[in-house]
Design an enzyme around this catalytic site. Structure first.
Site, PDB file in Angstrom:
ATOM      1  N   LYS A   1       0.815  -1.219   0.000  1.00 48.08           N
ATOM      2  CA  LYS A   1       0.000   0.000   0.000  1.00 48.08           C
ATOM      3  C   LYS A   1       0.844   1.262   0.000  1.00 48.08           C
ATOM      4  O   LYS A   1       0.438   2.282  -0.543  1.00 48.08           O
ATOM      5  CB  LYS A   1      -0.942   0.019   1.212  1.00 48.08           C
TER       6      LYS A   1
ATOM      7  N   LYS B   1      -5.538  -9.276  -6.986  1.00 48.88           N
ATOM      8  CA  LYS B   1      -6.721  -9.487  -6.152  1.00 48.88           C
ATOM      9  C   LYS B   1      -7.865  -8.580  -6.615  1.00 48.88           C
ATOM     10  O   LYS B   1      -7.610  -7.440  -6.999  1.00 48.88           O
ATOM     11  CB  LYS B   1      -6.318  -9.089  -4.728  1.00 48.88           C
TER      12      LYS B   1
ATOM     13  N   LYS C   1     -11.328  -3.150  -3.829  1.00 54.15           N
ATOM     14  CA  LYS C   1     -12.110  -1.910  -3.848  1.00 54.15           C
ATOM     15  C   LYS C   1     -11.321  -0.799  -4.514  1.00 54.15           C
ATOM     16  O   LYS C   1     -11.895   0.132  -5.058  1.00 54.15           O
ATOM     17  CB  LYS C   1     -12.401  -1.468  -2.410  1.00 54.15           C
TER      18      LYS C   1
HETATM   19  P1  AMP Z   1     -11.407  -5.181   2.982  1.00 56.71           P
HETATM   20  O1  AMP Z   1     -12.278  -4.839   1.817  1.00 56.71           O
HETATM   21  O2  AMP Z   1      -9.946  -5.103   2.615  1.00 56.71           O
HETATM   22  O3  AMP Z   1     -11.756  -4.502   4.243  1.00 56.71           O
HETATM   23  O4  AMP Z   1     -11.631  -6.743   3.247  1.00 56.71           O
HETATM   24  C1  AMP Z   1     -12.705  -7.250   4.009  1.00 56.71           C
HETATM   25  C2  AMP Z   1     -12.688  -8.760   4.001  1.00 56.71           C
HETATM   26  O5  AMP Z   1     -12.827  -9.243   2.662  1.00 56.71           O
HETATM   27  C3  AMP Z   1     -11.370  -9.371   4.516  1.00 56.71           C
HETATM   28  O6  AMP Z   1     -11.662 -10.541   5.245  1.00 56.71           O
HETATM   29  C4  AMP Z   1     -10.615  -9.711   3.269  1.00 56.71           C
HETATM   30  O7  AMP Z   1      -9.724 -10.790   3.461  1.00 56.71           O
HETATM   31  C5  AMP Z   1     -11.748 -10.112   2.334  1.00 56.71           C
HETATM   32  N1  AMP Z   1     -11.380  -9.867   0.932  1.00 56.71           N
HETATM   33  C6  AMP Z   1     -11.088  -8.658   0.364  1.00 56.71           C
HETATM   34  N2  AMP Z   1     -10.779  -8.812  -0.950  1.00 56.71           N
HETATM   35  C7  AMP Z   1     -10.891 -10.146  -1.208  1.00 56.71           C
HETATM   36  C8  AMP Z   1     -10.720 -10.938  -2.392  1.00 56.71           C
HETATM   37  N3  AMP Z   1     -10.379 -10.401  -3.556  1.00 56.71           N
HETATM   38  N4  AMP Z   1     -10.924 -12.287  -2.280  1.00 56.71           N
HETATM   39  C9  AMP Z   1     -11.278 -12.852  -1.099  1.00 56.71           C
HETATM   40  N5  AMP Z   1     -11.452 -12.158   0.034  1.00 56.71           N
HETATM   41  C10 AMP Z   1     -11.271 -10.824  -0.003  1.00 56.71           C
END
Ligand code: AMP
Ligand code: TRP
Length: 345
Positions: free
Chosen positions: A120, A209, A212
């Site tokens: 990041k 990945k 967002k």
């Molecule tokens: P975040 O959007 O980074 O706050 O992620 C929230 C949850 O979603 C966390 O448990 C991440 O590990 C999961 N997550 C985010 N992006 C992915 C992805 N591309 N595939 C699987 N899990 C994800």
């Protein structure tokens, strides 16, 4: 199914950032698992981590709206505030106090190893906020503020969970066993990662990945996308010119194809092998059609419920405030004990 810890799951905790829209990776990697866990454990705790979002600049109005959008989406996905505690992190100040105390337990070297910070901050490390660096310790505090022994997350969070366990162990090495060595106050939690859906990749680049922050909207399926948008994104999703794979071996080095098959398997609760058996050797078009329809069927009711729930902002704020009160009732006595163990008045 899950990498279940040896003791039963007494307390499950997880968090999600309110920046951007809930996407398919969040849903399959984390939220779908949260919904299932509501039936397996008493009162899991789910936190909208707005303090984490602030580690990179956020437009204040968008952040506030984002918390409410995400709350509505999580309820629409099936998080039930009667069965779970759902609240925004910033309404429970115990997390920041514990984070400060744990900042003094965590070692600089441990935190410096976190790959998410390296990714990041990139080349601009000197300009990254101190919060972005300290983020994993706040995440450890989120988890350890409660008697959490299982954390359902996507694959990308494994390293942060290892750090959380290291911090919990070091805390007790430095300040004693707490009430009992067999049952430490700060519990090293297990990481709960699903075998399918744990890593949903970008629809444009199978090595990246789904995220967002991806500037390309076509790389991602949002849980608010309408039926036609979903169909169009899947139609345009990258594949290759080879036929549909027949075995795991023939799927190797084809990350985009493996990703689409993984998504289909996760949505339908099937194994990768059975999906391969269904479409083996054929062209991609019928598979993509079936995948798009499965996505539409999953997302349509969630989208409709999200819109309805988001319309009643006062009800959402009430639900989140109530959740924060219930969360704090659990974290407060634990924090009092931590303060006492560390020698504070
Ligand atoms: P975040 O959007 O980074 O706050 O992620 C929230 C949850 O979603 C966390 O448990 C991440 O590990 C999961 N997550 C985010 N992006 C992915 C992805 N591309 N595939 C699987 N899990 C994800
Ligand atoms: N770091 C997680 C992510 O980016 C979000 C998060 C914050 C979290 N605190 C947590 C996840 C506690 C699980 C438990 O996805």
């Amino acid at each position: 199914m899950l990498e279940t810890p040896s003791p039963p799951l007494q307390c499950v905790f997880s968090g999600i950032q309110p920046s951007g829209t809930l996407h398919l990776g969040n849903y399959l990697g984390a939220v779908a698992q949260w919904v299932t866990l509501q039936h397996r454990t008493a009162t899991p705790i789910f936190c909208i981590v707005d303090w984490h979002a602030l580690t990179v600049w956020q437009d204040p109005a968008a952040l506030r709206a984002g918390v409410l959008d995400l709350a509505a989406s999580l309820l629409a996905c099936g998080i039930d505030p009667q069965k779970s505690i759902l609240f925004p992190q910033s309404l429970n100040p115990d997390h920041v106090e514990l984070a400060w105390l744990l900042n003094c337990v965590a070692r600089f070297g441990w935190v410096s190893r976190m790959t998410q910070f390296k990714e990041k901050s990139g080349k601009n490390r000197e300009q990254a906020s101190l919060g972005l660096f300290a983020y994993p310790v706040l995440m450890a505090a989120d988890i350890l503020a409660y008697p959490t022994n299982g954390v359902p997350v996507g694959d990308d969070q494994r390293q942060h969970l290892e750090l959380t366990r290291e911090i919990a162990i070091r805390f007790h090495d430095q300040y004693g066993g707490g009430d009992s060595v067999a049952e430490p106050l700060l519990i090293p939690p297990a990481t709960l990662v699903l075998p399918t859906g744990a890593r949903v990749m970008s629809l444009r680049d199978g090595n990246k990945k789904m995220s967002k922050s991806d500037p390309s909207d076509a790389a991602r399926i949002d849980m608010t996308d309408d039926d036609d948008t979903i169909r169009r994104k899947i139609q345009r999703a990258r594949t290759d010119s080879l036929p549909f794979p027949e075995t795991a071996m023939t799927m190797q080095d084809r990350p985009e194809v493996a990703n689409l098959i993984g998504i289909y398997a996760a949505l339908r609760g099937e194994s990768i092998e059975s999906v391969m058996a269904e479409f083996a050797g054929g062209p991609f078009a019928p598979f993509k059609e079936a995948l798009a329809e499965s996505l539409v069927e999953t997302i349509r009711p969630i989208r409709t419920r999200t819109v309805a729930l988001r319309a009643d902002e006062a009800a959402l704020v009430r639900m989140l405030t109530d959740g924060a009160g219930r969360a704090r009732a659990i974290s407060q006595p634990r924090l009092a004990r931590v303060r006492q163990m560390m020698g504070l008045l």
